[in-house]
Design a protein around this motif. Structure first.
Motif, mmCIF file in Angstrom:
data_model
loop_
_atom_site.group_PDB
_atom_site.id
_atom_site.type_symbol
_atom_site.label_atom_id
_atom_site.label_comp_id
_atom_site.label_asym_id
_atom_site.label_seq_id
_atom_site.Cartn_x
_atom_site.Cartn_y
_atom_site.Cartn_z
ATOM 1 N N SER A 139 0.845 -1.198 0.000
ATOM 2 C CA SER A 139 0.000 0.000 0.000
ATOM 3 C C SER A 139 0.880 1.248 0.000
ATOM 4 O O SER A 139 1.916 1.301 0.678
ATOM 5 N N ILE A 140 0.458 2.232 -0.777
ATOM 6 C CA ILE A 140 1.222 3.475 -0.950
ATOM 7 C C ILE A 140 0.373 4.647 -0.511
ATOM 8 O O ILE A 140 -0.842 4.693 -0.763
ATOM 9 N N THR A 141 0.989 5.613 0.157
ATOM 10 C CA THR A 141 0.332 6.880 0.479
ATOM 11 C C THR A 141 1.229 8.021 0.022
ATOM 12 O O THR A 141 2.401 8.088 0.404
ATOM 13 N N TYR A 142 0.669 8.895 -0.814
ATOM 14 C CA TYR A 142 1.361 10.122 -1.229
ATOM 15 C C TYR A 142 0.999 11.219 -0.231
ATOM 16 O O TYR A 142 -0.183 11.454 0.061
ATOM 17 N N ILE A 143 1.997 11.915 0.285
ATOM 18 C CA ILE A 143 1.758 12.897 1.342
ATOM 19 C C ILE A 143 2.844 13.961 1.301
ATOM 20 O O ILE A 143 3.975 13.709 0.861
ATOM 21 N N ASP A 144 2.476 15.179 1.728
ATOM 22 C CA ASP A 144 3.463 16.255 1.771
ATOM 23 C C ASP A 144 4.566 15.964 2.784
ATOM 24 O O ASP A 144 5.747 16.104 2.491
ATOM 25 N N ASP A 145 4.149 15.587 3.997
ATOM 26 C CA ASP A 145 5.130 15.344 5.049
ATOM 27 C C ASP A 145 4.558 14.300 6.007
ATOM 28 O O ASP A 145 3.592 14.580 6.732
ATOM 29 N N PRO A 146 5.107 13.088 6.054
ATOM 30 C CA PRO A 146 4.567 12.055 6.950
ATOM 31 C C PRO A 146 4.707 12.403 8.425
ATOM 32 O O PRO A 146 4.013 11.834 9.271
ATOM 33 N N ARG A 147 5.580 13.358 8.756
ATOM 34 C CA ARG A 147 5.744 13.746 10.163
ATOM 35 C C ARG A 147 4.517 14.446 10.720
ATOM 36 O O ARG A 147 4.381 14.599 11.940
ATOM 37 N N LEU A 148 3.622 14.904 9.834
ATOM 38 C CA LEU A 148 2.387 15.527 10.309
ATOM 39 C C LEU A 148 1.442 14.498 10.928
ATOM 40 O O LEU A 148 0.542 14.864 11.680
ATOM 41 N N GLN A 149 1.638 13.225 10.609
ATOM 42 C CA GLN A 149 0.749 12.185 11.119
ATOM 43 C C GLN A 149 1.450 11.173 12.009
ATOM 44 O O GLN A 149 0.821 10.595 12.883
ATOM 45 N N TYR A 150 2.741 10.956 11.785
ATOM 46 C CA TYR A 150 3.414 9.856 12.463
ATOM 47 C C TYR A 150 4.747 10.314 13.044
ATOM 48 O O TYR A 150 5.316 11.327 12.640
ATOM 49 N N GLU A 151 5.241 9.504 14.000
ATOM 50 C CA GLU A 151 6.547 9.751 14.581
ATOM 51 C C GLU A 151 7.610 8.984 13.796
ATOM 52 O O GLU A 151 7.393 7.857 13.373
ATOM 53 N N ILE A 152 8.763 9.626 13.625
ATOM 54 C CA ILE A 152 9.874 9.001 12.916
ATOM 55 C C ILE A 152 10.694 8.184 13.911
ATOM 56 O O ILE A 152 11.111 8.687 14.959
ATOM 57 N N GLY A 153 10.925 6.910 13.570
ATOM 58 C CA GLY A 153 11.688 6.045 14.464
ATOM 59 C C GLY A 153 13.163 6.002 14.136
ATOM 60 O O GLY A 153 14.009 5.934 15.040
ATOM 61 N N ALA A 154 13.507 6.036 12.856
ATOM 62 C CA ALA A 154 14.911 5.995 12.438
ATOM 63 C C ALA A 154 15.071 6.815 11.166
ATOM 64 O O ALA A 154 14.176 6.865 10.327
ATOM 65 N N ALA A 189 -0.301 2.204 16.818
ATOM 66 C CA ALA A 189 -1.525 1.390 16.929
ATOM 67 C C ALA A 189 -2.634 1.915 16.025
ATOM 68 O O ALA A 189 -3.738 1.388 16.041
ATOM 69 N N THR A 190 -2.353 2.937 15.226
ATOM 70 C CA THR A 190 -3.367 3.510 14.349
ATOM 71 C C THR A 190 -3.757 2.533 13.248
ATOM 72 O O THR A 190 -2.917 1.833 12.696
ATOM 73 N N PHE A 191 -5.090 2.509 12.955
ATOM 74 C CA PHE A 191 -5.575 1.624 11.903
ATOM 75 C C PHE A 191 -5.139 2.126 10.525
ATOM 76 O O PHE A 191 -5.025 3.322 10.281
ATOM 77 N N GLY A 192 -4.930 1.184 9.610
ATOM 78 C CA GLY A 192 -4.781 1.504 8.197
ATOM 79 C C GLY A 192 -3.538 2.263 7.829
ATOM 80 O O GLY A 192 -3.562 3.101 6.915
ATOM 81 N N VAL A 193 -2.412 2.035 8.508
ATOM 82 C CA VAL A 193 -1.167 2.713 8.156
ATOM 83 C C VAL A 193 -0.584 2.069 6.899
ATOM 84 O O VAL A 193 -0.437 0.843 6.830
ATOM 85 N N SER A 194 -0.263 2.899 5.898
ATOM 86 C CA SER A 194 0.327 2.376 4.668
ATOM 87 C C SER A 194 1.718 1.830 4.935
ATOM 88 O O SER A 194 2.368 2.167 5.933
ATOM 89 N N GLU A 195 2.184 1.021 3.980
ATOM 90 C CA GLU A 195 3.512 0.431 4.128
ATOM 91 C C GLU A 195 4.607 1.350 3.602
ATOM 92 O O GLU A 195 5.721 1.360 4.142
ATOM 93 N N ALA A 205 11.743 7.834 0.075
ATOM 94 C CA ALA A 205 10.552 7.151 0.584
ATOM 95 C C ALA A 205 10.670 7.000 2.096
ATOM 96 O O ALA A 205 11.771 6.971 2.657
ATOM 97 N N VAL A 206 9.531 6.925 2.746
ATOM 98 C CA VAL A 206 9.450 6.619 4.170
ATOM 99 C C VAL A 206 8.635 5.338 4.294
ATOM 100 O O VAL A 206 7.586 5.207 3.654
ATOM 101 N N VAL A 207 9.095 4.412 5.096
ATOM 102 C CA VAL A 207 8.408 3.119 5.215
ATOM 103 C C VAL A 207 7.939 2.919 6.643
ATOM 104 O O VAL A 207 8.473 3.502 7.597
ATOM 105 N N SER A 208 6.916 2.088 6.801
ATOM 106 C CA SER A 208 6.401 1.770 8.126
ATOM 107 C C SER A 208 7.353 0.816 8.841
ATOM 108 O O SER A 208 8.186 0.153 8.213
ATOM 109 N N SER A 209 7.221 0.741 10.155
ATOM 110 C CA SER A 209 8.080 -0.161 10.926
ATOM 111 C C SER A 209 7.816 -1.614 10.564
ATOM 112 O O SER A 209 8.744 -2.438 10.547
ATOM 113 N N GLU A 210 6.561 -1.955 10.257
ATOM 114 C CA GLU A 210 6.239 -3.326 9.863
ATOM 115 C C GLU A 210 6.900 -3.692 8.537
ATOM 116 O O GLU A 210 7.438 -4.793 8.376
ATOM 117 N N PHE A 211 6.855 -2.759 7.567
ATOM 118 C CA PHE A 211 7.495 -2.996 6.273
ATOM 119 C C PHE A 211 9.001 -3.174 6.450
ATOM 120 O O PHE A 211 9.619 -4.088 5.867
#
Length: 392
Positions: free
Chosen positions: A119-134, A194-200, A145-151
């Motif tokens: 799953s792909i999400t196009y976004i201006d800045d992912p930091r507006l919704q999520y915390e950066i881990g690394a 724990a948010t639902f529906g986070v893209s990879e 690209a920014v990837v989810s922790s699960e990916f």
């Protein structure tokens, strides 16, 4: 000893009540124990239920309950949002954060000859919704690209690695699709959420066609604020035409609160039944005390004690039994609530206002039950004729 007599002179009713309670230690202890059990039941169920409800509400909020999600409605002229739409939304919602995204899917080339749909999400800045881990997201993150922790965990991806995504396009006139490879360097990995529906995978909005947004998320700071924002948007856009599909989790939060509160009240009611049983025990204890002390009560009446004095002495005795039971019950209930707070909230001292009200209410209900239970024996003793009491 002189100090004791000074206290006895000031509060003779309490001194007599304490002496009477200590005379029948076993009977008094059993009556106080019945109050203790009832107070523990009400206090623990109420305060523990409050901790459980708060933990679940916190979890729901972490999963997006303070956000409002917007999609183009059936009556919107085009089925996407433009920059002008976003500016219009920002004027309406005020300080709430407006984050526009576009969702899709691509194939991730795990290795030559092996692809996985992601799953792909196009976004201006992912930091507006999520915390950066690394890693970190640069101001201009084209071809990043920014990837989810699960990916990242599943495919062993780290910041600095390159990933290849394959998009498929067709003109609609034939079954033939054109595949295009896109190579991106991973700029950052998100923190687990724990948010639902986070893209990879998250890509810069510039990579989306014509910067057209498929969904808008409005971030607020509370469930009440999210509810108000959703109402304002429906009033503004959907008064005559359904131009927006507005979705928020606040209705689910209200429903959850209603259900949990109903269950809690029902369980507390069951606990209150044990206090009614305790009241019967108190009444029986007081009646037995009145019968055994008829002559003593007659002597008190004959030396000048009024009916009101007798009632106060016996009610003080009943209140003392209730206070002993309620005090012990509160100690046990507070301990049990601390265990519940540690289990549900991670902090044994996280007593909410609702939990404190349950504990205080349980103690007061226990003492009140004792007073009500002791009212009839006190009235009966006060209205007996002194002569009949002295005769035994």
């Amino acid at each position: 000893m002189s100090r004791f007599y000074r206290i006895a002179g000031r509060f003779p009713t309490l001194v007599i009540a304490r002496r009477n309670v200590s005379r029948a230690k076993v009977r008094s202890a059993l009556a106080a124990a019945a109050i203790l059990i009832g107070v523990v039941a009400i206090g623990t169920i109420g305060a523990g239920g409050a901790a459980f409800k708060q933990s679940q509400l916190d979890r729901i909020q972490d999963q997006g309950a303070t956000n409002v999600f917007l999609s183009p409605g059936p009556d919107k002229d085009v089925q996407y949002f433009t920059r002008e739409d976003l500016l219009d939304l920002e004027e309406i919602v005020g300080p709430a954060g407006v984050v526009a995204t576009k969702s899709g899917s691509m194939e991730f080339v795990e290795r030559p000859g092996r692809r996985e749909s992601v799953s792909i999400t196009y976004i201006d800045d992912p930091r507006l919704q999520y915390e950066i881990g690394a890693g970190e997201v640069p101001p201009n993150w084209r071809q990043r690209a920014v990837v989810s922790s699960e990916f990242a965990a599943e495919y062993g991806v780290r910041p600095g690695d390159r990933i290849t995504l394959v998009s498929s396009e067709g003109d609609g006139s034939s079954a033939v699709e054109t595949e295009t490879d896109h190579t991106y360097r991973v700029a950052a990995v998100l923190e687990p959420t724990a948010t639902f529906g986070v893209s990879e995978v998250f890509l810069p909005i510039e990579a989306a066609e014509n910067r057209q947004y498929g969904q808008v998320r409005i971030t607020t700071q509370s469930v009440d604020r999210a509810d108000a924002v959703a109402d304002s948007l429906r009033e503004r856009y959907n008064e005559r035409r359904n131009r927006l599909l507005v979705f928020e989790l606040t209705s689910l939060v209200r429903l959850f609160e209603t259900i949990v509160n109903g269950i809690n009240v029902f369980l507390v009611g069951l606990g209150a039944i044990s206090l009614l049983v305790a009241g019967v025990s108190i009444a029986n204890t007081m009646l037995m005390a009145v019968i055994k002390r008829r002559e003593e009560i007659g002597v008190l009446r004959s030396v000048g004690y009024t009916k009101g004095d007798i009632v106060r002495v016996l009610l003080a005795e009943a209140a003392l039994l209730g206070a002993i039971g309620a005090g012990g019950g509160i100690v046990v209930a507070v301990g049990a609530t601390m265990v519940a707070n540690a289990a549900f909230l991670g902090d044994p001292l996280a007593f909410s206002r609702t939990a404190i009200l349950y504990l205080v209410g349980a103690a007061l209900f226990g003492i009140g039950t004792s007073l009500v239970a002791g009212a009839y024996p006190a009235w009966r003793a006060a209205n007996e004729r002194p002569v009949d009491a002295l005769r035994g």
